[in-house]
Write a protein that holds these residues in place. Sequence first.
Motif, PDB file in Angstrom:
ATOM      1  N   LEU A 162       0.814  -1.215   0.000  1.00  0.00           N
ATOM      2  CA  LEU A 162       0.000   0.000   0.000  1.00  0.00           C
ATOM      3  C   LEU A 162       0.849   1.267   0.000  1.00  0.00           C
ATOM      4  CD1 LEU A 162      -2.715  -0.981   2.656  1.00  0.00           C
ATOM      5  CD2 LEU A 162      -2.890  -1.108   0.163  1.00  0.00           C
ATOM      6  N   GLY A 163       2.175   1.104   0.146  1.00  0.00           N
ATOM      7  CA  GLY A 163       3.054   2.259   0.218  1.00  0.00           C
ATOM      8  C   GLY A 163       2.911   3.029   1.517  1.00  0.00           C
ATOM      9  N   ASP A 164       2.575   2.317   2.596  1.00  0.00           N
ATOM     10  CA  ASP A 164       2.294   2.978   3.873  1.00  0.00           C
ATOM     11  C   ASP A 164       2.953   2.244   5.027  1.00  0.00           C
ATOM     12  OD1 ASP A 164       1.091   5.032   5.361  1.00  0.00           O
ATOM     13  OD2 ASP A 164      -0.605   3.754   5.897  1.00  0.00           O
ATOM     14  N   TYR A 165       4.147   1.708   4.819  1.00  0.00           N
ATOM     15  CA  TYR A 165       4.795   0.972   5.899  1.00  0.00           C
ATOM     16  C   TYR A 165       5.523   1.926   6.843  1.00  0.00           C
ATOM     17  CZ  TYR A 165       7.767  -2.094   8.580  1.00  0.00           C
ATOM     18  OH  TYR A 165       8.391  -2.718   9.628  1.00  0.00           O
ATOM     19  N   TYR A 166       5.446   1.618   8.119  1.00  0.00           N
ATOM     20  CA  TYR A 166       6.201   2.312   9.161  1.00  0.00           C
ATOM     21  C   TYR A 166       6.514   1.282  10.228  1.00  0.00           C
ATOM     22  CZ  TYR A 166       1.458   2.382  11.114  1.00  0.00           C
ATOM     23  OH  TYR A 166       0.194   2.024  11.546  1.00  0.00           O
ATOM     24  N   ASN A 167       7.508   1.552  11.064  1.00  0.00           N
ATOM     25  CA  ASN A 167       7.946   0.533  12.028  1.00  0.00           C
ATOM     26  C   ASN A 167       7.840   0.978  13.478  1.00  0.00           C
ATOM     27  OD1 ASN A 167      10.018   2.343  12.219  1.00  0.00           O
ATOM     28  ND2 ASN A 167      11.586   1.019  11.321  1.00  0.00           N
ATOM     29  N   ASP A 168       7.128   2.073  13.749  1.00  0.00           N
ATOM     30  CA  ASP A 168       6.974   2.535  15.128  1.00  0.00           C
ATOM     31  C   ASP A 168       5.510   2.894  15.357  1.00  0.00           C
ATOM     32  OD1 ASP A 168       7.244   3.471  17.676  1.00  0.00           O
ATOM     33  OD2 ASP A 168       8.533   5.178  17.182  1.00  0.00           O
ATOM     34  N   ASN A 169       4.882   2.165  16.262  1.00  0.00           N
ATOM     35  CA  ASN A 169       3.466   2.428  16.560  1.00  0.00           C
ATOM     36  C   ASN A 169       3.229   2.546  18.065  1.00  0.00           C
ATOM     37  OD1 ASN A 169       3.870  -0.246  17.273  1.00  0.00           O
ATOM     38  ND2 ASN A 169       1.981  -1.004  16.345  1.00  0.00           N
ATOM     39  N   ARG A 170       4.248   2.994  18.787  1.00  0.00           N
ATOM     40  CA  ARG A 170       4.132   3.058  20.244  1.00  0.00           C
ATOM     41  C   ARG A 170       4.411   4.462  20.768  1.00  0.00           C
ATOM     42  NH1 ARG A 170       4.218  -0.129  24.817  1.00  0.00           N
ATOM     43  NH2 ARG A 170       5.358   0.696  26.614  1.00  0.00           N
ATOM     44  N   ILE A 171       3.473   4.970  21.570  1.00  0.00           N
ATOM     45  CA  ILE A 171       3.693   6.205  22.307  1.00  0.00           C
ATOM     46  C   ILE A 171       4.402   5.858  23.610  1.00  0.00           C
ATOM     47  CG2 ILE A 171       2.585   8.142  23.473  1.00  0.00           C
ATOM     48  CD1 ILE A 171       2.288   8.370  20.519  1.00  0.00           C
ATOM     49  N   ASP A 172       5.530   6.480  23.857  1.00  0.00           N
ATOM     50  CA  ASP A 172       6.284   6.201  25.073  1.00  0.00           C
ATOM     51  C   ASP A 172       5.554   6.754  26.302  1.00  0.00           C
ATOM     52  OD1 ASP A 172       8.362   4.951  23.702  1.00  0.00           O
ATOM     53  OD2 ASP A 172       9.398   6.858  23.341  1.00  0.00           O
ATOM     54  N   PRO A 173       5.773   6.139  27.467  1.00  0.00           N
ATOM     55  CA  PRO A 173       5.182   6.686  28.699  1.00  0.00           C
ATOM     56  C   PRO A 173       5.684   8.107  28.945  1.00  0.00           C
ATOM     57  CG  PRO A 173       6.108   4.493  29.071  1.00  0.00           C
ATOM     58  CD  PRO A 173       6.570   4.931  27.724  1.00  0.00           C
ATOM     59  N   TYR A 174       4.854   8.898  29.606  1.00  0.00           N
ATOM     60  CA  TYR A 174       5.293  10.251  29.938  1.00  0.00           C
ATOM     61  C   TYR A 174       4.715  10.685  31.275  1.00  0.00           C
ATOM     62  CZ  TYR A 174       0.709  11.752  28.080  1.00  0.00           C
ATOM     63  OH  TYR A 174      -0.633  11.906  27.836  1.00  0.00           O
ATOM     64  N   PHE A 175       5.425  11.635  31.887  1.00  0.00           N
ATOM     65  CA  PHE A 175       4.993  12.229  33.150  1.00  0.00           C
ATOM     66  C   PHE A 175       5.049  13.743  32.995  1.00  0.00           C
ATOM     67  CE2 PHE A 175       6.104  14.058  37.327  1.00  0.00           C
ATOM     68  CZ  PHE A 175       4.982  13.669  38.038  1.00  0.00           C
ATOM     69  N   VAL A 176       3.973  14.416  33.377  1.00  0.00           N
ATOM     70  CA  VAL A 176       3.895  15.858  33.220  1.00  0.00           C
ATOM     71  C   VAL A 176       3.306  16.460  34.494  1.00  0.00           C
ATOM     72  CG1 VAL A 176       1.600  15.765  32.152  1.00  0.00           C
ATOM     73  CG2 VAL A 176       3.092  17.726  31.699  1.00  0.00           C
ATOM     74  N   MET A 177       3.765  17.677  34.825  1.00  0.00           N
ATOM     75  CA  MET A 177       3.281  18.359  36.022  1.00  0.00           C
ATOM     76  C   MET A 177       2.758  19.742  35.654  1.00  0.00           C
ATOM     77  SD  MET A 177       6.151  17.335  38.911  1.00  0.00           S
ATOM     78  CE  MET A 177       5.181  18.086  40.213  1.00  0.00           C
ATOM     79  N   ASN A 178       1.643  20.138  36.305  1.00  0.00           N
ATOM     80  CA  ASN A 178       1.026  21.439  36.094  1.00  0.00           C
ATOM     81  C   ASN A 178       0.856  22.139  37.440  1.00  0.00           C
ATOM     82  OD1 ASN A 178       0.651  20.739  33.328  1.00  0.00           O
ATOM     83  ND2 ASN A 178      -1.224  19.659  33.875  1.00  0.00           N
ATOM     84  N   LEU A 179       0.948  23.454  37.411  1.00  0.00           N
ATOM     85  CA  LEU A 179       0.773  24.268  38.613  1.00  0.00           C
ATOM     86  C   LEU A 179      -0.422  25.189  38.431  1.00  0.00           C
ATOM     87  CD1 LEU A 179       2.014  25.139  41.390  1.00  0.00           C
ATOM     88  CD2 LEU A 179       3.155  26.985  40.123  1.00  0.00           C
ATOM     89  N   ASP A 180      -1.238  25.278  39.476  1.00  0.00           N
ATOM     90  CA  ASP A 180      -2.426  26.125  39.443  1.00  0.00           C
ATOM     91  C   ASP A 180      -2.447  26.948  40.728  1.00  0.00           C
ATOM     92  OD1 ASP A 180      -4.819  27.272  38.835  1.00  0.00           O
ATOM     93  OD2 ASP A 180      -6.028  25.463  39.034  1.00  0.00           O
ATOM     94  N   ALA A 181      -2.531  28.273  40.617  1.00  0.00           N
ATOM     95  CA  ALA A 181      -2.532  29.138  41.792  1.00  0.00           C
ATOM     96  C   ALA A 181      -3.509  30.284  41.579  1.00  0.00           C
ATOM     97  CB  ALA A 181      -1.132  29.680  42.062  1.00  0.00           C
ATOM     98  N   GLY A 182      -4.022  30.815  42.672  1.00  0.00           N
ATOM     99  CA  GLY A 182      -4.966  31.912  42.533  1.00  0.00           C
ATOM    100  C   GLY A 182      -5.163  32.661  43.834  1.00  0.00           C
ATOM    101  N   TYR A 183      -5.715  33.863  43.697  1.00  0.00           N
ATOM    102  CA  TYR A 183      -6.037  34.681  44.866  1.00  0.00           C
ATOM    103  C   TYR A 183      -7.303  35.463  44.552  1.00  0.00           C
ATOM    104  CZ  TYR A 183      -5.531  37.634  48.967  1.00  0.00           C
ATOM    105  OH  TYR A 183      -5.750  38.246  50.165  1.00  0.00           O
ATOM    106  N   THR A 184      -8.182  35.563  45.552  1.00  0.00           N
ATOM    107  CA  THR A 184      -9.442  36.283  45.394  1.00  0.00           C
ATOM    108  C   THR A 184      -9.453  37.506  46.300  1.00  0.00           C
ATOM    109  OG1 THR A 184     -10.614  34.218  44.874  1.00  0.00           O
ATOM    110  CG2 THR A 184     -11.946  36.119  45.520  1.00  0.00           C
ATOM    111  N   PHE A 185      -9.585  38.686  45.681  1.00  0.00           N
ATOM    112  CA  PHE A 185      -9.723  39.937  46.426  1.00  0.00           C
ATOM    113  C   PHE A 185     -11.206  40.185  46.684  1.00  0.00           C
ATOM    114  CE2 PHE A 185      -5.802  40.317  44.016  1.00  0.00           C
ATOM    115  CZ  PHE A 185      -4.919  40.829  44.954  1.00  0.00           C
ATOM    116  N   LYS A 186     -11.566  40.494  47.913  1.00  0.00           N
ATOM    117  CA  LYS A 186     -12.952  40.731  48.300  1.00  0.00           C
ATOM    118  C   LYS A 186     -13.227  42.234  48.427  1.00  0.00           C
ATOM    119  CE  LYS A 186     -14.068  36.320  48.956  1.00  0.00           C
ATOM    120  NZ  LYS A 186     -15.122  35.608  48.216  1.00  0.00           N
ATOM    121  N   ASN A 187     -14.449  42.621  47.955  1.00  0.00           N
ATOM    122  CA  ASN A 187     -14.915  44.006  48.117  1.00  0.00           C
ATOM    123  C   ASN A 187     -13.867  45.010  47.659  1.00  0.00           C
ATOM    124  OD1 ASN A 187     -17.385  43.120  49.352  1.00  0.00           O
ATOM    125  ND2 ASN A 187     -16.225  42.795  51.253  1.00  0.00           N
TER     126      ASN A 187
END
Length: 307
Positions: A236-261
């Motif tokens: 088919l003209g569509d050969y490839y030899n890698d079909n695996r996604i490697d494991p991964y680890f990712v980190m995200n940071l979330d921060a916030g502050y609420t001012f009142k009145n």
Amino acid sequence: IFDIKYWFFNPRLGLNYDYNENLNLYGFVALSSREPRMHNLYRAEDSYFGAKPQFEFKQDISGNVLYDFSKPIAKPERMLDIEVGCNLNLFEIVETNLNLFFMDYTDELVKTGRLDIFGNPIEENVPKSRHIGAEIQLNWKVIDNQYGRVDLSCNATISRNRIVDYNFLDYQDSIISFKDNPISGFPDFMSNFRISYTYRNAYVSLLGQYVGGFRTDNYGDLLTNSQRLINHLQYLGDYYNDNRIDPYFVMNLDAGYTFKNLLLAKELRIQLQIKNILNRLYAAGGEGKEFFPAAERSFFLGFELGL
């Protein structure tokens, strides 16, 4: 124009038992079905560019294509789902949940790893497939006093997602069995954790995510060790030899502050998000030979005004 009717009977039988106020046990058995998505039948938005209805067809003596709109190629999915589990509450500080599942599919619609001419993933029915695994979740109130509150939550899924019965036909109409091959797009292990700190109007949380390796198609190891499959893809003209996604680890940071009145506003909330704070370079997904890289470290700053 087509009008496909699907009739399903989806019974569910469950049992829920409270052993005491801290321990709950449950289990259920369910049969469920789902019709194919509209794009499995016809991508109308791509019709101008040549997308065809996915129905059985034949040609008349003049060469005209006659579709049988009562016979879609894609079949409905059917699943037997058996799950048991428990919820445990310890001293109103720690909450845990354990869930075991057995999902037996008939005609599950899965991604093949191939793309159509418009770049859309192609899906097809797998006669028999199975998802077996366990899910565990933990929520822990680590600290809660006048100095603030610290919460820890984490979850993990361990599963085995495999094709039970599927015979692939190569260009010579020879059968290649995909039995026991992993199903594309399903990692066997995933986990997340979040630790957060809240003090009055401020909060900050750190989220970590681990995703195990998974396949971009349903070929599994046959992509490299089955000469017949290699010959088929080369034909088919569509050969490839890698079909695996490697494991991964990712980190995200979330921060916030609420001012009142604040002046004329009841509150002003400022939120900062940092995605991929470790600046990992990894592939977040893929289809066949196409791999999709994730974004590098990125920053988002938001404001929310309450009047």
